[in-house]
Design an enzyme around this catalytic site. Structure first.
Site, PDB file in Angstrom:
ATOM      1  N   CYS A   1     -14.550 -14.279   3.727  1.00  0.00           N
ATOM      2  CA  CYS A   1     -14.005 -15.632   3.724  1.00  0.00           C
ATOM      3  C   CYS A   1     -14.063 -16.200   2.308  1.00  0.00           C
ATOM      4  O   CYS A   1     -14.552 -15.558   1.389  1.00  0.00           O
ATOM      5  CB  CYS A   1     -14.769 -16.530   4.682  1.00  0.00           C
ATOM      6  SG  CYS A   1     -16.271 -17.211   3.987  1.00  0.00           S
TER       7      CYS A   1
ATOM      8  N   THR B   1       8.865 -18.412 -15.901  1.00  0.00           N
ATOM      9  CA  THR B   1       9.143 -17.466 -16.975  1.00  0.00           C
ATOM     10  C   THR B   1       8.729 -16.064 -16.557  1.00  0.00           C
ATOM     11  O   THR B   1       7.628 -15.860 -16.047  1.00  0.00           O
ATOM     12  CB  THR B   1       8.383 -17.877 -18.248  1.00  0.00           C
ATOM     13  OG1 THR B   1       8.809 -19.181 -18.615  1.00  0.00           O
ATOM     14  CG2 THR B   1       8.643 -16.911 -19.390  1.00  0.00           C
TER      15      THR B   1
ATOM     16  N   GLY C   1       2.425  -4.423  -8.355  1.00  0.00           N
ATOM     17  CA  GLY C   1       2.190  -3.594  -9.528  1.00  0.00           C
ATOM     18  C   GLY C   1       0.844  -2.893  -9.543  1.00  0.00           C
ATOM     19  O   GLY C   1       0.762  -1.677  -9.745  1.00  0.00           O
ATOM     20  N   HIS C   2      -0.230  -3.646  -9.313  1.00  0.00           N
ATOM     21  CA  HIS C   2      -1.553  -3.059  -9.564  1.00  0.00           C
ATOM     22  C   HIS C   2      -1.996  -2.061  -8.504  1.00  0.00           C
ATOM     23  O   HIS C   2      -2.974  -1.358  -8.682  1.00  0.00           O
ATOM     24  CB  HIS C   2      -2.607  -4.154  -9.759  1.00  0.00           C
ATOM     25  CG  HIS C   2      -3.014  -4.854  -8.505  1.00  0.00           C
ATOM     26  ND1 HIS C   2      -4.245  -4.659  -7.932  1.00  0.00           N
ATOM     27  CD2 HIS C   2      -2.373  -5.738  -7.722  1.00  0.00           C
ATOM     28  CE1 HIS C   2      -4.335  -5.414  -6.849  1.00  0.00           C
ATOM     29  NE2 HIS C   2      -3.218  -6.079  -6.709  1.00  0.00           N
TER      30      HIS C   2
ATOM     31  N   GLN D   1       0.826  -1.211   0.000  1.00  0.00           N
ATOM     32  CA  GLN D   1       0.000   0.000   0.000  1.00  0.00           C
ATOM     33  C   GLN D   1       0.860   1.260   0.000  1.00  0.00           C
ATOM     34  O   GLN D   1       0.420   2.307  -0.456  1.00  0.00           O
ATOM     35  CB  GLN D   1      -0.948   0.010   1.209  1.00  0.00           C
ATOM     36  CG  GLN D   1      -2.002  -1.089   1.201  1.00  0.00           C
ATOM     37  CD  GLN D   1      -3.037  -0.913   0.091  1.00  0.00           C
ATOM     38  OE1 GLN D   1      -3.148   0.152  -0.532  1.00  0.00           O
ATOM     39  NE2 GLN D   1      -3.804  -1.963  -0.171  1.00  0.00           N
TER      40      GLN D   1
END
Lengths: 387, 358
Positions: free
Chosen positions: A328, A240, A203-204, A182
């Site tokens: 959950c 990869t 990344g996102h 964060q």
């Protein structure tokens, strides 16, 4: 109008990230291949590694690409646990803060259930900051037995930034891992300066694509790998390399770094505007973890007398996206363990919503939210009262 | 109208939700989480309570194009249905948990919550029909006699039924499956749920043993002579013939049946088939699905005592809270605790819990 206030869950890809992704996805080549095409993609990956290292205050060789923040945290926790236990069979204690993300909590619980780990949770204060005195006490009593300490850099639900430098000082030579997904790109974050042995970035959360993250792992330090195979990433994370996502992640990280300070100011002001606007309409709102330093755009609010999943449903129907914290595996909303750790009652924890702002948000969107919140809260209160 | 569609993850509730949308309603799909630990009652593709079912429900909502949420009703379900189920068995009665679930969860907790949040009704995939008749909005048997579920809905009072929509009542099950396929709902071929959703693998006796414990007791005849032993009276049902393991053979080898369960002494009483005959039924805690039949009068109608049981011609009377039924033809074997539902032709009049039989 749709208003998205869940940027801590994921945030739109930035323009540079989209451009880098769409460009790279058209390039042929496995970065591990030895021929021209492989080398060409490898070059882009290494440039990306350097850019991310630069943005994170790390050296390029300290960046290990993974598939998600969850994977990075698992790699750090399990990797250090197995490595340090292998070196000394008495080191089976893992120390974590009580309000870590599930990507730390769950691997730790798993190690406890299956691998003989003993977990000690460090309490957090009512303001949402890890209790350093308690940590000191725990470390003093268990120093020889601790495999790893994990304290998140900032809390994903309430936004409070944790005193990591102090945690590292208390830990001494015990490795400290920090989950910084964060924080990275939103507040000052310098891997070298913090002194942690490893950190997770994703990344996102910074305007990059989904499906890519990194474990920053100090030079010369190895952890036991989870994935075995082609030996990529210092033999620590085989698989990869996801070149388009990595290149795009780097573009997002650089963009976030360039604009960090102006965006911080914008988001901090917008957050205050949200709190002021909502409190004007629903005066008994409680702001959880309302202290500095903090992530700029997170407002965690308790709406007394409501059930937060009712609030979420009604806001969603108005086109407003918010979050109730975790659910959950079947999707059942749970009272937030973060808020419970901060001392909220289960009732209050179940009445809390997180609004997390991003740079695409505007005051007009917040005005829309405040125009509907009174009736939404009223109906949610009626629903709880009927139970 | 604004409607909550209760979606179990099965084919019926998915098609019901789709039809509610097509009828022009504003629909939101809700899956009820009935266990705080979904693995606890885990039982494969049985229609409720599993992670897979909540995924199926979510996917169906996606295909239909409606918002979808999960509502946690685990506590309400445990208290109102599971515990009630155990208490009833422990008291020597034979409860029907589906009745309790409809009464206390789907059309009480869920409907209450829906109404408070600003919704008008709850739609489910039950097979029953609501019709406007001179008596008002009344509930009737489904078009498909094999799927008719009016029996398990007869515990709903007028106010609850006013907030209930059953979009499948006029359709046969096979047509519902075809429609699901047409609509691209991949649950179209999902098997029907049977048995009790929170009892894994349908092993009712084993499940009860685990929770109520094992206590050896006597199996006796009507004169009190001991004929055998059992491991817990609650695993027997009135009318049961198999699995009695009697050590004393009957004169002439005639089969013997469970006549009565006495929980206080943990005794099971068995006897001849004729002794099972019941021609008078008393029911308590009456619930009226429409107008209340006039008290003190004899009414003609039909009584049904099992979900897919026969409709038995009868005369009944009521004082409002109790129902007394005189069957035209006696029936064999009726346990207290079962649901007694009264019909006027295909209209559901109301229901009560069997408290005594003669």
């Amino acid at each position: 109008m749709a208003s998205y206030f869940d940027h801590a869950a994921t945030t739109p890809m930035s323009l540079p990230a989209i451009e880098a992704f769409t460009e790279q996805i058209q390039q042929l080549g496995n970065p591990s291949s030895l021929h021209t095409q492989g080398r060409s993609v490898r070059k882009r990956v290494e440039e990306a590694r350097e850019a991310i290292a630069q943005a994170a205050g790390a050296s390029p060789s300290e960046v290990i690409f993974t598939g998600s923040g969850t994977e990075s945290n698992n790699l750090a926790i399990k990797g250090f646990y197995w490595k340090r236990l292998g070196e000394d069979k008495n080191r089976n204690v893992i120390v974590i803060s009580a309000f870590e993300h599930h990507a730390i909590l769950d691997p730790v619980e798993w190690l406890e259930a299956h691998e003989g780990a003993h977990v000690i949770q460090v309490p957090v204060t009512g303001d949402g900051v890890v209790d350093l005195e308690a940590l000191k006490d725990i470390v003093e009593k268990n120093r020889e037995r601790i495999a790893v300490i994990a304290v998140m850099h900032s809390n994903n639900e309430v936004g409070t930034i944790q005193p990591i430098t102090e945690v590292v000082a208390i830990a001494g030579d015990i490795p400290v891992h920090t989950d910084a997904v964060q924080s990275f790109g939103k507040v000052a974050f310098d891997f070298a300066e913090l002194g942690v042995i490893s950190a997770t970035i994703s990344g996102h959360k910074v305007g990059g694509p989904l499906g890519v993250a990194a474990l920053l792992l100090r030079r010369g330090i190895d952890v036991t790998p989870i994935l075995h195979g082609g030996g990529q990433e210092r033999d620590i994370r085989s698989g990869t390399l996801n070149a388009p996502a990595i290149v795009s992640f780097a573009a997002a990280a650089t963009d976030a770094q360039i604009h960090r300070e102006e965006r911080y100011i914008y988001l901090r002001e917008l957050r205050q505007y949200l709190i002021d606007s909502l409190t004007a309409v629903v005066p008994d709102i409680v702001v959880n973890g309302d202290v500095e330093p903090a992530l700029p755009g997170i407002a965690n609010l308790t709406f007394p007398g409501t059930e937060s999943d009712g609030l979420l449903l009604l806001l969603d129907a108005e086109g407003i996206a918010s979050s109730t914290g975790s659910a959950c595996s079947a999707g059942v909303p749970r009272p937030s363990h973060v808020l419970l750790a901060m001392g909220l009652s289960e009732r209050d924890a179940r009445s809390s919503l997180r609004f997390s702002l991003g740079i695409s948000n505007t005051r007009a969107e917040i005005d829309q939210l405040s125009s509907v919140i009174a009736s939404v809260v009223e109906r949610a209160r009626a629903a709880l009262a009927r139970q | 109208m604004k409607i909550i569609a209760a979606m179990s993850g099965g084919v019926d509730s998915a098609v019901a939700a789709a039809r509610a949308v097509e009828a022009g309603h504003e629909v939101i799909g809700v899956h009820l989480a009935l266990s705080s630990n979904p693995q606890k009652y885990r039982s494969g593709a049985r229609g409720c309570c599993t992670i897979e079912d909540s995924h199926d429900a979510r996917r169906a909502a996606d295909v239909i194009g409606i918002p979808f949420y999960i509502w946690d009703m685990a506590e309400e379900f445990h208290e109102g249905v599971v515990e009630n189920f155990l208490e009833e068995y422990a008291a020597g009665r034979t409860p029907n948990p589906c009745l309790r679930c409809n009464e206390k969860i789907k059309f009480a907790a869920v409907l209450d919550r829906a109404r408070a949040l600003g919704f008008d009704a709850v739609a489910t995939g039950h097979y029953a029909q609501m019709r406007q008749t001179p008596l008002g909005r009344t509930m009737h048997r489904a078009e498909d006699p094999l799927k008719d579920q009016s029996y398990v809905l007869a515990v709903l009072n007028k106010e609850q039924l006013d907030g209930a929509i059953f979009p499948l009542g006029d359709t046969h099950k096979e047509e519902v499956r075809r429609e699901a396929k047409r609509r691209g709902l991949y649950v179209a071929n999902k098997p029907d749920s049977h048995d009790i959703c929170f009892v894994p693998s349908g092993n009712n006796a084993g499940w009860l043993h685990d929770r109520l414990g094992t206590e050896t007791g006597s199996i006796v005849d009507e004169a009190g002579t001991k004929l055998g032993e059992h491991q817990g009276a609650y695993t027997y049902t009135v009318g049961q013939r198999r699995g009695l393991n009697l050590t004393v053979p009957a004169a002439g080898g005639v089969p013997r049946y469970v006549l009565k369960i006495e929980p206080l002494t943990n005794t099971v009483v068995v006897g001849l088939k004729e002794a099972l005959a019941v021609s008078e039924i008393e029911g308590e805690k009456a619930i009226w699905c429409g107008p209340v039949p006039q008290a003190g009068q004899q009414h003609r109608g039909f009584a049904q005592i099992r979900a897919h049981g026969e409709a038995l011609a009868c005369t009944y009377s009521t004082d409002g809270g109790q129902i007394r039924v005189l069957l035209d033809q006696p029936l064999l074997g009726l346990a207290t605790g079962q649901g007694l539902v009264i019909y006027d032709e295909d209209r559901v009049v109301g229901s009560a819990t069997v408290s005594a039989t003669k």
